[in-house]
Design a protein around this motif. Structure first.
Motif, PDB file in Angstrom:
ATOM      1  N   GLY A  61       8.196  26.820   0.880  1.00  0.00           N
ATOM      2  CA  GLY A  61       8.706  28.018   0.245  1.00  0.00           C
ATOM      3  C   GLY A  61       9.286  29.024   1.230  1.00  0.00           C
ATOM      4  O   GLY A  61      10.053  29.911   0.849  1.00  0.00           O
ATOM      5  N   LYS A  62       8.960  28.899   2.497  1.00  0.00           N
ATOM      6  CA  LYS A  62       9.480  29.798   3.533  1.00  0.00           C
ATOM      7  C   LYS A  62      10.792  29.307   4.128  1.00  0.00           C
ATOM      8  O   LYS A  62      11.452  30.038   4.847  1.00  0.00           O
ATOM      9  CB  LYS A  62       8.454  29.946   4.658  1.00  0.00           C
ATOM     10  CG  LYS A  62       7.056  30.290   4.233  1.00  0.00           C
ATOM     11  CD  LYS A  62       6.946  31.689   3.681  1.00  0.00           C
ATOM     12  CE  LYS A  62       5.524  32.096   3.441  1.00  0.00           C
ATOM     13  NZ  LYS A  62       4.996  31.779   2.150  1.00  0.00           N
ATOM     14  N   LEU A  63      11.178  28.074   3.862  1.00  0.00           N
ATOM     15  CA  LEU A  63      12.401  27.509   4.426  1.00  0.00           C
ATOM     16  C   LEU A  63      13.624  28.077   3.716  1.00  0.00           C
ATOM     17  O   LEU A  63      13.544  28.505   2.563  1.00  0.00           O
ATOM     18  CB  LEU A  63      12.389  25.988   4.288  1.00  0.00           C
ATOM     19  CG  LEU A  63      11.316  25.252   5.080  1.00  0.00           C
ATOM     20  CD1 LEU A  63      11.336  23.764   4.724  1.00  0.00           C
ATOM     21  CD2 LEU A  63      11.512  25.442   6.552  1.00  0.00           C
ATOM     22  N   PRO A  64      14.773  28.061   4.391  1.00  0.00           N
ATOM     23  CA  PRO A  64      15.981  28.563   3.739  1.00  0.00           C
ATOM     24  C   PRO A  64      16.440  27.630   2.634  1.00  0.00           C
ATOM     25  O   PRO A  64      16.323  26.412   2.748  1.00  0.00           O
ATOM     26  CB  PRO A  64      17.012  28.608   4.874  1.00  0.00           C
ATOM     27  CG  PRO A  64      16.500  27.690   5.923  1.00  0.00           C
ATOM     28  CD  PRO A  64      15.013  27.664   5.781  1.00  0.00           C
ATOM     29  N   SER A  65      16.959  28.211   1.561  1.00  0.00           N
ATOM     30  CA  SER A  65      17.487  27.393   0.466  1.00  0.00           C
ATOM     31  C   SER A  65      18.960  27.116   0.714  1.00  0.00           C
ATOM     32  O   SER A  65      19.663  27.920   1.305  1.00  0.00           O
ATOM     33  CB  SER A  65      17.298  28.089  -0.868  1.00  0.00           C
ATOM     34  OG  SER A  65      17.991  29.306  -0.858  1.00  0.00           O
ATOM     35  N   ALA A  66      19.408  25.967   0.276  1.00  0.00           N
ATOM     36  CA  ALA A  66      20.808  25.548   0.411  1.00  0.00           C
ATOM     37  C   ALA A  66      21.275  25.744   1.777  1.00  0.00           C
ATOM     38  O   ALA A  66      21.632  25.654   2.669  1.00  0.00           O
ATOM     39  CB  ALA A  66      21.716  26.290  -0.532  1.00  0.00           C
TER      40      ALA A  66
END
Length: 66
Positions: A61-66
């Motif tokens: 959930g902390k990772l960048p999306s797209a």
């Protein structure tokens, strides 16, 4: 603020969606392992798999999306 070019430079393995899907699958597998009544060895690893999935989902959930 991020721009479209900075999002494209994020490697695919560091994006949120694949990791969330993988960890959701681990959570589902852990629950299935927990609820099956046949094999004690599978049951004994169910909590570890479930915990790994929950921790992984929190990290993903902390990772960048797209």
């Amino acid at each position: 603020m991020t721009t479209a070019t900075s999002l494209k430079t994020t490697p695919r393995w560091r994006r949120r969606q694949p990791w969330e899907l993988l960890t959701q699958a681990l959570i589902a597998l852990g629950l299935l392992m927990l609820m099956q009544p046949f094999w004690l060895a599978v049951y004994s690893y169910s909590f570890s798999v479930l915990l790994l999935g929950v921790i992984g989902y929190s990290v993903a959930g902390k990772l960048p999306s797209a």
